[in-house]
Design a protein around this motif. Structure first.
Motif, mmCIF file in Angstrom:
data_model
loop_
_atom_site.group_PDB
_atom_site.id
_atom_site.type_symbol
_atom_site.label_atom_id
_atom_site.label_comp_id
_atom_site.label_asym_id
_atom_site.label_seq_id
_atom_site.Cartn_x
_atom_site.Cartn_y
_atom_site.Cartn_z
ATOM 1 N N LEU A 88 -13.876 -3.983 16.246
ATOM 2 C CA LEU A 88 -14.803 -4.819 15.539
ATOM 3 C C LEU A 88 -14.795 -6.268 15.872
ATOM 4 O O LEU A 88 -13.819 -6.843 16.051
ATOM 5 C CB LEU A 88 -14.680 -4.540 14.045
ATOM 6 N N GLN A 89 -15.929 -7.021 15.943
ATOM 7 C CA GLN A 89 -15.935 -8.238 15.781
ATOM 8 C C GLN A 89 -16.525 -8.608 14.309
ATOM 9 O O GLN A 89 -16.784 -7.774 13.584
ATOM 10 C CB GLN A 89 -16.807 -9.007 16.892
ATOM 11 N N ASP A 90 -16.156 -9.840 14.042
ATOM 12 C CA ASP A 90 -16.505 -10.408 12.769
ATOM 13 C C ASP A 90 -18.077 -10.150 12.005
ATOM 14 O O ASP A 90 -18.184 -10.033 10.876
ATOM 15 C CB ASP A 90 -15.606 -11.764 12.230
ATOM 16 N N PHE A 91 -18.809 -10.612 12.919
ATOM 17 C CA PHE A 91 -20.423 -10.501 12.580
ATOM 18 C C PHE A 91 -20.464 -9.182 12.202
ATOM 19 O O PHE A 91 -21.326 -8.918 11.122
ATOM 20 C CB PHE A 91 -21.432 -10.985 13.514
ATOM 21 N N THR A 92 -20.184 -8.163 12.938
ATOM 22 C CA THR A 92 -20.549 -6.724 12.590
ATOM 23 C C THR A 92 -19.404 -6.285 11.714
ATOM 24 O O THR A 92 -19.699 -5.310 10.795
ATOM 25 C CB THR A 92 -20.629 -5.835 13.722
ATOM 26 N N GLY A 93 -18.160 -6.692 11.828
ATOM 27 C CA GLY A 93 -17.119 -6.312 11.095
ATOM 28 C C GLY A 93 -17.215 -6.524 9.807
ATOM 29 O O GLY A 93 -16.539 -5.504 8.725
ATOM 30 N N VAL A 94 -17.726 -7.656 9.164
ATOM 31 C CA VAL A 94 -17.629 -8.027 7.954
ATOM 32 C C VAL A 94 -18.510 -7.250 6.887
ATOM 33 O O VAL A 94 -18.148 -6.476 5.919
ATOM 34 C CB VAL A 94 -17.858 -9.551 7.591
ATOM 35 N N PRO A 95 -19.808 -6.897 7.333
ATOM 36 C CA PRO A 95 -20.617 -5.869 6.650
ATOM 37 C C PRO A 95 -20.062 -4.502 6.532
ATOM 38 O O PRO A 95 -20.134 -3.903 5.608
ATOM 39 C CB PRO A 95 -22.149 -5.794 7.384
ATOM 40 N N LEU A 96 -19.360 -4.108 7.732
ATOM 41 C CA LEU A 96 -18.741 -2.891 7.798
ATOM 42 C C LEU A 96 -17.739 -2.781 6.568
ATOM 43 O O LEU A 96 -17.399 -1.678 6.056
ATOM 44 C CB LEU A 96 -18.195 -2.430 9.108
ATOM 45 N N VAL A 97 -16.764 -3.555 6.343
ATOM 46 C CA VAL A 97 -15.715 -3.928 5.404
ATOM 47 C C VAL A 97 -16.394 -3.834 4.067
ATOM 48 O O VAL A 97 -15.809 -3.266 3.084
ATOM 49 C CB VAL A 97 -14.678 -5.094 5.792
ATOM 50 N N VAL A 98 -17.531 -4.690 4.096
ATOM 51 C CA VAL A 98 -18.236 -4.848 2.845
ATOM 52 C C VAL A 98 -18.681 -3.299 2.254
ATOM 53 O O VAL A 98 -18.596 -2.872 1.169
ATOM 54 C CB VAL A 98 -19.369 -5.896 2.611
#
Length: 958
Positions: A88-98
């Motif tokens: 994951l990268q953080d732009f796509t990873g943050v909503p995924l973890v959300v």
């Protein structure tokens, strides 16, 4: 352990280690398929299907179907591909973890154990998309940009640190280390992985495979690793134990012969391949490169080609494993045990070595002689629009005058000699208030204070001249004015995973800079120059070769380690330059070593964006304009007024090779890829909460619990006809996820900007959409809000506007406001579009935002692979017009009322339904449309309202 086909065998993993593997040669010996004739990429997927054959998620028939893959007519079968890991990268990873956190909250509300929501495969998240180029041209640019990154993203980083402790199989690599794809190539990828089953007395080895939440995950294909980009929604399901489902693909074989000529770079090759394969319509297919020419390419060149798979439309751009692959692992610091296991495993599987002509059966064969590749650039709006370098001047002039409706800029009789004076002296690159910290994130120091720490002259500080630099080459840095016109280069960025992972082109850029400085050339102060490598290894070898100081002299100072200009994190231009562009409606240019140049992506004020190799980025920064023929016009005048041409500066292949041999060593990779926290103390200073459940804070404007699991029940919904729908937007061809998904800066007058202001946030603290991806309230308002998107319901306009037709004549308003008005009357919504809808980055919010706006169906002439999948994954129905039919051919204006009939619980993948259209005159007509739910599992996803509700119900039923 599953061994349905009795193929479990032993092999020598190296250094006397005995290990197990699932043998594909044994499977063939059992009469199941001509496996030795299959493309290598298909065999690796087959191994996963074989190893995971448990009679439930993966069945015997799945193995048999793929083993009998027919090159010329692949079976229309769904493949359940279980990947070994996820990146994951953080732009796509943050909503995924959300979403994971929201699922845990939902489980707790239902009385279950929240810890059932846990990644079942290793997950690596690399924080690489949050750095912006605010400071440049300074020895302190890296430090200051990193400071700004942490000030802007404190809430996001706190949340990610919670995720790091809450999920056991989740590894986080902090900011300032590198771009996810280069980190994956240089560090995360192992080639083969192993596990220790309880029923075996030694390890079981299997290929390293993955999916990632970034379309350029395909970069790893250059190392022989099967992997591609998926939406965050699909990746999340994979993390929770679901296979990645896809239809049996065609595999296009690209036979490479010959070698690249002197003066031709890997970037030129990939732009050539992008144009070639786009024309061959490889969308949704595997592409596999082979032949003597492929064998001659080093892994960084292969990775550059694999990286651009989304640009030529393929699922993958794959290179088989050979000695070069093993040598790359050794050269990048992997252990000898890992390298031996990698080589021995693929030898045991009879998959080692670059295939030659006629050894493999491909669906289509394409030939490319590497000697035919020419120096090129691509643009100004799409990466597949390749231009031979000498033709750029002519092409730009033609596009400048071509009508807008034909893809041009509509500047009839434009005078390219006309320039406008812009004063730069004494001004910061941006109003320093724009750098102030959010009042909720008081760090004890303001960004305005940081601005005062650095001497700003002509938009950058005066550099340290160095002993060998003549005074003439520094005049530019003390000259506080520039002249700007059509075609002026205003951004020159060495950036992006595509090229910064490749030492040959990076060293070429440094060598060209060295010669330019020695000839007395300089860069105009109006050009925003930046160097954003994909990893710290790049800085190490540029320093060891002594080339970084020459890049510094031209303004290409290190600005950060991350994905910057290529995703729109280019930062602001000088305020006076932006005013001049707007005042005279200038078609200014950017040059970047990236992979994406869609409209408004690089910078909202720059309309002509050209992709090119790093040395050409330096060359065009020196030239200062794109309307130049570098084969015969000088870049500028050097010492004593002598004209200097590109040929005077271009480094030879032998110069590049010599520098690479001096600078690259395995020890460097081992040193730089360890103790990440120690390399970035700022990360250690970020506090975070703990526990299994995230404590949602309603005061946060970065992290918000999404509504996907509110009022969640164990009963899925019903598939039924859509009646009385209205059009929210009608779009033409090539609408990208950049157009759909919130990205870049948040305008004060936009729905998202108005919302943030209502929360007491000043425009200077808006940050970007990307940084607020964890907040659905911001992101929904930013969906379809791109300043360049053209809704044909409102002809002659750009931006996120539409017409609201509930009351007679259409009332013009923002797309978000119209959607909210329709929601009050429970009116379903539709999007209608042309060909290649959803091309570009795999932005999950392009689908999430569409769903949250109330869109029930998207009807397009054709879809990009990932976006179509994401729409289904969010419970939005994708439909495809018959060939030759579009909204335009139907004469639709947006005032019509739409219904989709023949939808029911018995829906089948690919079935035909009827799109019923009722005009203002109450006359009705019907058009057939194909349901682009492509696989049986997607029917289940759609029935459950999306992939995440489906997975959550499956987990709760265990």
């Amino acid at each position: 352990m599953n061994d349905e086909f009795k193929t479990l065998r032993k092999f020598n993993a190296g250094k006397g280690r005995e290990a197990f593997f699932y043998s594909l040669p044994v499977l063939e010996e059992r009469g199941i398929g001509k496996i030795s004739r299959l493309p290598i990429s298909i065999r690796i997927v087959l191994e996963s299907v074989l190893r995971n054959c448990d009679g439930q998620k993966v069945q015997r028939k799945d193995v048999e179907a793929l083993a009998n893959w027919n090159a010329k007519s692949p079976a229309n079968e769904e493949i359940p591909f279980v990947v070994a890991r996820i990146v994951l990268q953080d732009f796509t990873g943050v909503p995924l973890v959300v979403d994971l956190a929201a699922m845990r909250s939902a489980v707790k509300r239902l009385g279950g154990d929240p810890k059932i929501i846990e990644p079942l495969v290793p997950v690596d998240l690399v924080v690489d998309h949050s750095v912006q180029v605010d400071f440049f041209g300074s020895a302190r640019a890296l430090e200051l940009n990193l400071d700004m990154e942490f000030k802007r993203n404190r809430e996001r980083y706190q949340f990610l640190k919670w995720g790091q402790q809450a999920f056991k199989t989740f590894q986080l690599i902090p900011p300032g280390i590198g771009i996810v794809h280069q980190v994956n190539l240089e560090y995360l990828a192992k080639g083969v992985l192993s596990s220790q089953p309880s029923t075996l007395n030694s390890q079981l080895f299997f290929p390293d495979t993955l999916v990632g939440t970034d379309s350029h995950t395909t970069m790893i294909n250059g190392l022989g690793v099967v992997g591609w980009g998926v939406g965050g929604i699909e990746a999340e399901a994979g993390m929770l134990g679901q296979p990645v489902y896809f239809l049996t693909p065609d595999v296009v074989g690209v036979h490479l012969s010959g070698q690249l000529r002197e003066g031709v770079t890997a970037t030129d090759l990939v732009l050539h391949i992008t144009q070639l394969l786009r024309a061959q319509k490889v969308v949704g297919k595997f592409v596999e490169f082979y032949g003597e020419g492929a064998a001659s390419l080093p892994v960084p060149d292969r990775a550059t080609i694999g990286n651009m798979s989304p640009e030529y439309g393929a699922t993958m751009g794959y290179f088989p494993i050979d000695q070069e692959s093993v040598d790359y692992l050794r050269a990048t610091g992997r252990s000898e045990e890992q390298c031996l296991a990698f080589e021995n495993y693929f030898r045991a599987q009879k998959m080692f070595g670059m295939p030659l002509r006629s050894e493999i059966d491909y669906s289509v064969d394409i030939d490319l002689d590497l000697a035919q590749v020419q120096p090129s650039v691509a643009g100004p709006k799409r990466p597949q629009d390749r231009i031979n370098l000498p033709d750029l001047e002519k092409t730009f002039r033609e596009l400048l005058e071509k009508p807008v409706r034909d893809g041009g800029y509509g500047k009839q009789n434009a005078d390219l000699r006309e320039k406008h004076l812009v004063e730069l002296n004494g001004s910061a690159p941006r109003d320093e208030e724009m750098f102030s910290t959010d009042k909720k994130e008081d760090q004890g120091i303001s960004a305005g204070d940081e601005l005062n720490k650095i001497e700003m002259i002509a938009n950058r500080p005066t550099p340290d001249p160095g002993k060998e630099i003549e005074a003439e080459s520094r005049d530019v840095f003390t000259h506080g004015r520039t002249h700007v016109g059509h075609g002026s280069v205003l951004i020159a960025a060495i950036t992006s995973c595509t090229n910064t992972s490749n030492p040959s082109v990076m060293i070429a850029a440094g060598l060209l800079a060295k010669k330019a400085v020695e000839h007395g050339l300089h860069v105009d102060p109006g050009v925003k120059t930046s160097l954003a490598p994909g990893s710290r290894v790049v800085s190490d070898y540029l320093d060891k070769t002594g080339l970084q100081k020459y890049l510094d002299q031209l303004g290409f100072n290190l600005v950060g380690y991350g994905c910057t200009t290529c995703i729109g994190n280019s930062g602001p231009l000088h305020a006076n330059i932006e005013k001049t562009i707007n005042k005279y409606d200038l078609i200014a240019a950017s040059v970047l070593s990236g992979n994406r140049n869609f409209e408004a992506r690089v910078h909202q004020h720059i309309k002509a964006n050209f992709l090119m190799s790093p040395p050409l980025v330096v060359a065009f920064a020196l030239a200062g304009r794109v309307h130049i023929n570098l084969s015969r016009e000088p870049l500028g005048k050097g010492k004593n007024g002598k004209e200097i041409f590109l040929r005077d500066l271009w480094p030879s292949l032998s110069e590049i090779r010599d520098a690479m041999q001096r600078a690259l060593a395995p020890e460097t990779f081992r040193k730089l890829y360890r103790d990440f926290a120690d390399q970035n103390p700022k990360w250690n200073d970020i506090p975070s909460s703990s526990g299994d459940i995230y404590q949602w804070d309603e005061k946060s404007d970065y992290i918000h619990e999404p509504p996907f699991f509110q009022n969640f029940s164990m009963e899925p919904g019903h598939i039924e006809e859509i009646r009385g729908a209205r059009a929210l937007g009608i779009f033409g061809d090539s609408v990208t996820t950049d157009h759909i998904s919130p990205a870049g800066a948040i305008k004060e007058t936009s729905p998202a900007g108005k919302y943030l202001k209502s929360r007491g946030i000043e425009p200077r603290d808006f940050n970007s959409y990307g940084s607020r991806r964890g907040n659905d309230l911001v992101m929904t308002r930013g969906t379809f809000a791109n300043v360049r998107i053209k809704n044909l319901m409102v002809p002659g306009t750009e931006g996120g506007v539409t017409k609201y037709f509930a009351n007679g004549e259409g009332e013009e308003m923002s797309i978000f406001d119209a959607a909210m008005k329709y929601a009050k009357t429970n009116t379903p919504l539709m999007i209608l579009a042309g060909h290649e809808y959803g091309t570009g980055s795999s932005r999950d919010w392009a689908a999430k935002g569409t769903r949250l706006l109330g869109v029930k169906a998207v009807v397009a002439a054709s879809f990009e692979r990932i976006h179509r999948s994401n729409l289904v994954g969010m419970g939005v129905l994708p439909l495809q017009f018959p060939d030759g039919t579009t909204a335009q051919s139907l004469g639709l204006e947006g005032s019509e009322i739409f219904s989709i009939t023949d939808l029911s619980e018995t829906i089948k993948p690919g079935q035909t339904v009827m799109l019923e259209i009722e005009g203002k005159d109450r006359q009705k007509r019907s058009v057939p449309a194909k349901v682009r739910i492509d696989t049986p599992i997607e029917v289940d996803y759609y029935r459950h309202g999306g992939i995440l509700p489906f997975v959550l119900r499956q987990l709760l039923l265990r």
